[in-house]
Scaffold this motif. Sequence first.
Motif, PDB file in Angstrom:
ATOM      1  N   GLN A   1       0.827  -1.203   0.000  1.00 39.10           N
ATOM      2  CA  GLN A   1       0.000   0.000   0.000  1.00 39.10           C
ATOM      3  C   GLN A   1       0.868   1.263   0.000  1.00 39.10           C
ATOM      4  O   GLN A   1       0.542   2.248  -0.654  1.00 39.10           O
ATOM      5  CB  GLN A   1      -0.959   0.007   1.188  1.00 39.10           C
ATOM      6  CG  GLN A   1      -1.879   1.184   1.236  1.00 39.10           C
ATOM      7  CD  GLN A   1      -2.777   1.291   0.016  1.00 39.10           C
ATOM      8  OE1 GLN A   1      -3.151   0.277  -0.575  1.00 39.10           O
ATOM      9  NE2 GLN A   1      -3.107   2.504  -0.369  1.00 39.10           N
ATOM     10  N   VAL A   2       1.979   1.244   0.710  1.00 39.25           N
ATOM     11  CA  VAL A   2       2.893   2.390   0.689  1.00 39.25           C
ATOM     12  C   VAL A   2       3.428   2.598  -0.728  1.00 39.25           C
ATOM     13  O   VAL A   2       3.673   3.733  -1.148  1.00 39.25           O
ATOM     14  CB  VAL A   2       4.041   2.195   1.711  1.00 39.25           C
ATOM     15  CG1 VAL A   2       5.142   3.216   1.515  1.00 39.25           C
ATOM     16  CG2 VAL A   2       3.500   2.278   3.132  1.00 39.25           C
ATOM     17  N   GLY A   3       3.550   1.521  -1.498  1.00 40.91           N
ATOM     18  CA  GLY A   3       4.012   1.616  -2.876  1.00 40.91           C
ATOM     19  C   GLY A   3       3.089   2.405  -3.782  1.00 40.91           C
ATOM     20  O   GLY A   3       3.467   2.782  -4.890  1.00 40.91           O
ATOM     21  N   ILE A   4       1.876   2.696  -3.308  1.00 39.92           N
ATOM     22  CA  ILE A   4       0.937   3.522  -4.065  1.00 39.92           C
ATOM     23  C   ILE A   4       1.512   4.925  -4.264  1.00 39.92           C
ATOM     24  O   ILE A   4       1.135   5.633  -5.190  1.00 39.92           O
ATOM     25  CB  ILE A   4      -0.421   3.584  -3.326  1.00 39.92           C
ATOM     26  CG1 ILE A   4      -1.089   2.216  -3.352  1.00 39.92           C
ATOM     27  CG2 ILE A   4      -1.353   4.630  -3.891  1.00 39.92           C
ATOM     28  CD1 ILE A   4      -1.497   1.744  -4.705  1.00 39.92           C
ATOM     29  N   GLY A   5       2.445   5.325  -3.418  1.00 37.52           N
ATOM     30  CA  GLY A   5       3.045   6.652  -3.538  1.00 37.52           C
ATOM     31  C   GLY A   5       3.954   6.810  -4.746  1.00 37.52           C
ATOM     32  O   GLY A   5       4.267   7.934  -5.150  1.00 37.52           O
ATOM     33  N   VAL A   6       4.374   5.721  -5.361  1.00 37.52           N
ATOM     34  CA  VAL A   6       5.293   5.789  -6.498  1.00 37.52           C
ATOM     35  C   VAL A   6       4.694   6.555  -7.683  1.00 37.52           C
ATOM     36  O   VAL A   6       5.370   7.418  -8.256  1.00 37.52           O
ATOM     37  CB  VAL A   6       5.762   4.371  -6.906  1.00 37.52           C
ATOM     38  CG1 VAL A   6       6.558   4.401  -8.192  1.00 37.52           C
ATOM     39  CG2 VAL A   6       6.566   3.747  -5.778  1.00 37.52           C
ATOM     40  N   PRO A   7       3.446   6.299  -8.089  1.00 36.47           N
ATOM     41  CA  PRO A   7       2.900   7.102  -9.193  1.00 36.47           C
ATOM     42  C   PRO A   7       2.817   8.596  -8.864  1.00 36.47           C
ATOM     43  O   PRO A   7       2.987   9.438  -9.745  1.00 36.47           O
ATOM     44  CB  PRO A   7       1.492   6.530  -9.411  1.00 36.47           C
ATOM     45  CG  PRO A   7       1.529   5.178  -8.820  1.00 36.47           C
ATOM     46  CD  PRO A   7       2.525   5.226  -7.715  1.00 36.47           C
ATOM     47  N   PHE A   8       2.583   8.909  -7.600  1.00 34.58           N
ATOM     48  CA  PHE A   8       2.531  10.318  -7.206  1.00 34.58           C
ATOM     49  C   PHE A   8       3.916  10.966  -7.328  1.00 34.58           C
ATOM     50  O   PHE A   8       4.037  12.101  -7.761  1.00 34.58           O
ATOM     51  CB  PHE A   8       2.003  10.460  -5.783  1.00 34.58           C
ATOM     52  CG  PHE A   8       0.547  10.153  -5.675  1.00 34.58           C
ATOM     53  CD1 PHE A   8      -0.400  11.008  -6.212  1.00 34.58           C
ATOM     54  CD2 PHE A   8       0.116   9.012  -5.050  1.00 34.58           C
ATOM     55  CE1 PHE A   8      -1.738  10.725  -6.131  1.00 34.58           C
ATOM     56  CE2 PHE A   8      -1.224   8.716  -4.961  1.00 34.58           C
ATOM     57  CZ  PHE A   8      -2.158   9.573  -5.510  1.00 34.58           C
ATOM     58  N   TYR A   9       4.955  10.236  -6.940  1.00 35.88           N
ATOM     59  CA  TYR A   9       6.297  10.773  -7.103  1.00 35.88           C
ATOM     60  C   TYR A   9       6.647  10.929  -8.581  1.00 35.88           C
ATOM     61  O   TYR A   9       7.310  11.888  -8.975  1.00 35.88           O
ATOM     62  CB  TYR A   9       7.341   9.905  -6.395  1.00 35.88           C
ATOM     63  CG  TYR A   9       7.776  10.511  -5.093  1.00 35.88           C
ATOM     64  CD1 TYR A   9       8.564  11.639  -5.072  1.00 35.88           C
ATOM     65  CD2 TYR A   9       7.371   9.964  -3.894  1.00 35.88           C
ATOM     66  CE1 TYR A   9       8.945  12.218  -3.884  1.00 35.88           C
ATOM     67  CE2 TYR A   9       7.741  10.527  -2.695  1.00 35.88           C
ATOM     68  CZ  TYR A   9       8.539  11.658  -2.696  1.00 35.88           C
ATOM     69  OH  TYR A   9       8.901  12.227  -1.527  1.00 35.88           O
TER      70      TYR A   9
END
Length: 131
Positions: A36-44
């Motif tokens: 779930q923390v990996g969801i931040g990758v598209p935002f970065y």
Amino acid sequence: LFFFWGPCPFPADTPDTYGATYGNEATCKTQAFFSQVGIGVPFYTLCLSVYYYLVIVKNSRPSLILERCMHFLCFSFAFGTAIAALALDILGYATVWCWIKVEHDLFLILISVAILVWSPLGHNCHRRCDY
């Protein structure tokens, strides 16, 4: 990295799953949390695209406040949704890997909608903002 382990974090009593002999509920929730923390990758990726657009195309240096806002948005969404999912106890076995339990598809849909809505807004930021 957490997908590399495959079914190993699955609870040992998971039916019809080869390799689910080492895990328990805690290992499954750990894999689900970091997935779930990996969801931040598209935002970065989106923030880096906006940053590089401003630097290369507009030939300007974005302000430190904008950079900090980008970091804050990425981290707060990634860790905020992961912590919320952990607190709501919706992380667990999700048929292919450990992530959001199948019973809680609404949370997954809300996250997907947030990504779909936020991405075009950031993509068109250079048209609305004058840096």
